[in-house]
Design a protein around this motif. Structure first.
Motif, mmCIF file in Angstrom:
data_model
loop_
_atom_site.group_PDB
_atom_site.id
_atom_site.type_symbol
_atom_site.label_atom_id
_atom_site.label_comp_id
_atom_site.label_asym_id
_atom_site.label_seq_id
_atom_site.Cartn_x
_atom_site.Cartn_y
_atom_site.Cartn_z
ATOM 1 N N VAL A 6 0.840 -1.204 0.000
ATOM 2 C CA VAL A 6 0.000 0.000 0.000
ATOM 3 C C VAL A 6 0.878 1.258 0.000
ATOM 4 C CG1 VAL A 6 -1.664 1.343 1.354
ATOM 5 C CG2 VAL A 6 -2.009 -1.105 1.023
ATOM 6 N N CYS A 7 1.932 1.253 0.819
ATOM 7 C CA CYS A 7 2.850 2.399 0.829
ATOM 8 C C CYS A 7 3.570 2.538 -0.511
ATOM 9 C CB CYS A 7 3.863 2.258 1.960
ATOM 10 S SG CYS A 7 3.163 2.527 3.586
ATOM 11 N N ALA A 8 3.909 1.424 -1.140
ATOM 12 C CA ALA A 8 4.549 1.477 -2.459
ATOM 13 C C ALA A 8 3.592 2.064 -3.492
ATOM 14 C CB ALA A 8 5.011 0.082 -2.886
ATOM 15 N N LEU A 9 2.316 1.695 -3.406
ATOM 16 C CA LEU A 9 1.321 2.280 -4.312
ATOM 17 C C LEU A 9 1.247 3.792 -4.099
ATOM 18 C CD1 LEU A 9 -1.505 -0.398 -4.035
ATOM 19 C CD2 LEU A 9 -0.059 0.041 -6.033
ATOM 20 N N ALA A 10 1.267 4.218 -2.840
ATOM 21 C CA ALA A 10 1.268 5.650 -2.539
ATOM 22 C C ALA A 10 2.548 6.292 -3.062
ATOM 23 C CB ALA A 10 1.136 5.887 -1.041
ATOM 24 N N ILE A 48 10.039 -5.509 -2.205
ATOM 25 C CA ILE A 48 8.580 -5.501 -2.377
ATOM 26 C C ILE A 48 8.139 -4.210 -3.062
ATOM 27 C CG2 ILE A 48 6.367 -5.421 -1.150
ATOM 28 C CD1 ILE A 48 7.666 -7.306 0.945
ATOM 29 N N THR A 49 8.731 -3.083 -2.657
ATOM 30 C CA THR A 49 8.391 -1.792 -3.258
ATOM 31 C C THR A 49 8.755 -1.778 -4.738
ATOM 32 O OG1 THR A 49 8.668 -0.662 -1.142
ATOM 33 C CG2 THR A 49 8.793 0.700 -3.131
ATOM 34 N N ILE A 50 9.947 -2.228 -5.072
ATOM 35 C CA ILE A 50 10.374 -2.269 -6.477
ATOM 36 C C ILE A 50 9.489 -3.233 -7.270
ATOM 37 C CG2 ILE A 50 12.254 -3.025 -8.008
ATOM 38 C CD1 ILE A 50 14.188 -1.807 -5.904
ATOM 39 N N GLY A 51 9.147 -4.372 -6.659
ATOM 40 C CA GLY A 51 8.253 -5.323 -7.328
ATOM 41 C C GLY A 51 6.887 -4.710 -7.596
ATOM 42 N N THR A 52 6.379 -3.955 -6.621
ATOM 43 C CA THR A 52 5.092 -3.279 -6.802
ATOM 44 C C THR A 52 5.183 -2.264 -7.935
ATOM 45 O OG1 THR A 52 4.587 -3.562 -4.458
ATOM 46 C CG2 THR A 52 3.319 -1.892 -5.645
ATOM 47 N N PHE A 53 6.277 -1.496 -7.956
ATOM 48 C CA PHE A 53 6.478 -0.529 -9.044
ATOM 49 C C PHE A 53 6.546 -1.244 -10.393
ATOM 50 C CE2 PHE A 53 8.597 3.351 -6.796
ATOM 51 C CZ PHE A 53 7.475 3.503 -6.007
ATOM 52 N N ILE A 55 5.195 -4.138 -11.254
ATOM 53 C CA ILE A 55 3.854 -4.611 -11.628
ATOM 54 C C ILE A 55 3.009 -3.446 -12.144
ATOM 55 C CG2 ILE A 55 1.686 -5.533 -10.681
ATOM 56 C CD1 ILE A 55 3.508 -7.294 -8.839
ATOM 57 N N LEU A 56 3.046 -2.304 -11.425
ATOM 58 C CA LEU A 56 2.300 -1.118 -11.878
ATOM 59 C C LEU A 56 2.761 -0.659 -13.251
ATOM 60 C CD1 LEU A 56 2.098 1.187 -8.737
ATOM 61 C CD2 LEU A 56 0.188 0.163 -9.951
ATOM 62 N N SER A 57 4.076 -0.593 -13.428
ATOM 63 C CA SER A 57 4.636 -0.125 -14.700
ATOM 64 C C SER A 57 4.246 -1.045 -15.848
ATOM 65 C CB SER A 57 6.159 -0.028 -14.599
ATOM 66 O OG SER A 57 6.525 0.916 -13.629
ATOM 67 N N GLY A 58 4.289 -2.354 -15.586
ATOM 68 C CA GLY A 58 3.891 -3.309 -16.618
ATOM 69 C C GLY A 58 2.394 -3.292 -16.885
ATOM 70 N N PHE A 59 1.607 -3.177 -15.824
ATOM 71 C CA PHE A 59 0.158 -3.172 -15.945
ATOM 72 C C PHE A 59 -0.328 -1.994 -16.783
ATOM 73 C CE2 PHE A 59 -4.099 -2.005 -14.342
ATOM 74 C CZ PHE A 59 -4.785 -3.180 -14.634
ATOM 75 N N PHE A 60 0.271 -0.823 -16.554
ATOM 76 C CA PHE A 60 -0.148 0.359 -17.295
ATOM 77 C C PHE A 60 0.632 0.560 -18.589
ATOM 78 C CE2 PHE A 60 -1.733 1.354 -13.025
ATOM 79 C CZ PHE A 60 -3.055 1.609 -13.340
ATOM 80 N N VAL A 62 3.695 1.480 -19.196
ATOM 81 C CA VAL A 62 4.601 2.626 -19.325
ATOM 82 C C VAL A 62 6.033 2.277 -18.950
ATOM 83 C CG1 VAL A 62 2.815 4.368 -18.978
ATOM 84 C CG2 VAL A 62 4.022 3.460 -16.999
ATOM 85 N N GLY A 63 6.258 1.072 -18.466
ATOM 86 C CA GLY A 63 7.603 0.712 -18.033
ATOM 87 C C GLY A 63 8.047 1.630 -16.903
ATOM 88 N N TRP A 64 9.357 1.814 -16.806
ATOM 89 C CA TRP A 64 9.904 2.680 -15.759
ATOM 90 C C TRP A 64 10.115 4.103 -16.254
ATOM 91 C CZ3 TRP A 64 10.994 1.664 -10.610
ATOM 92 C CH2 TRP A 64 10.696 0.374 -10.200
ATOM 93 N N GLY A 65 9.617 4.413 -17.456
ATOM 94 C CA GLY A 65 9.785 5.751 -18.016
ATOM 95 C C GLY A 65 9.171 6.845 -17.164
#
Length: 179
Positions: A6-10, A48-53, A55-60, A62-65
């Motif tokens: 949740v903190c990583a999402l924030a 965990i934070t990097i993994g969350t990032f 997953i978010l980057s892949g899901f949307f 946009v990658g890490w750009g």
């Protein structure tokens, strides 16, 4: 683990949100654990934070750009940012303001990180709200840009721990931000 996610999402929305992941981890391990074990837990939270990032980057798609836009704020100068205020004075003492800002945008966050580490180390003595409030305020005040509402990140948290000196600092920052 879910609190870290949740903190990583924030943190994906506003970087200070990720600070919570490390604060939760450091405190959840328990103060009786050695610094080494607590550091390993923080490293796990980082994974965990990097993994969350990721997953978010892949899901949307946009990658890490998107991380490049994090440094966009250092191209804006405002009167409320301490480094920008000092940069306005630098030409009068023979230092170009752009040269000063180049250094300040590296040194300021580095000092903020040292303050965050100090607060983390002294967490049992000063308490979680004070440590988090000091960390967030240092990240804001020593960062590349300050918007008045950024000060609320630390001020609101510090307000619940206010002693006489903290209350004075909170009053000063609140009045300064409102002006």
């Amino acid at each position: 683990s879910w609190g870290i996610v949740v903190c990583a999402l924030a943190g994906a929305i506003k970087v200070p949100g990720a600070v919570g992941a490390f604060a939760i981890t450091w405190t959840s391990v328990g103060t009786s654990r050695s610094v080494w074990r607590r550091s390993l837990a923080v490293a796990k939270a980082g994974v965990i934070t990097i993994g969350t990032f990721e997953i978010l980057s892949g899901f949307f798609g946009v990658g890490w750009g998107w991380t490049r836009s994090l440094s966009a704020s250092d191209t804006v100068t405002t009167w409320i940012t301490p480094a920008d205020l000092m940069a306005k004075v630098m030409p009068h003492v023979g230092v170009s303001n752009s040269a000063f800002l180049d250094v300040a945008h590296v040194v300021g966050p580095a000092i903020a990180i040292v303050i965050c580490l100090w607060a983390l180390k002294h967490l049992p003595a000063i308490g979680a709200p004070r440590a988090l409030g000091l960390s967030l305020l240092s990240l804001v005040l020593l960062g590349p840009i300050v918007q008045p509402w950024y000060l609320l990140w630390g001020i609101v948290i510090l307000a619940i721990t206010a002693g006489p000196r903290t209350a004075t600092a909170i009053a000063f920052l609140s009045v300064s931000a409102s002006l």
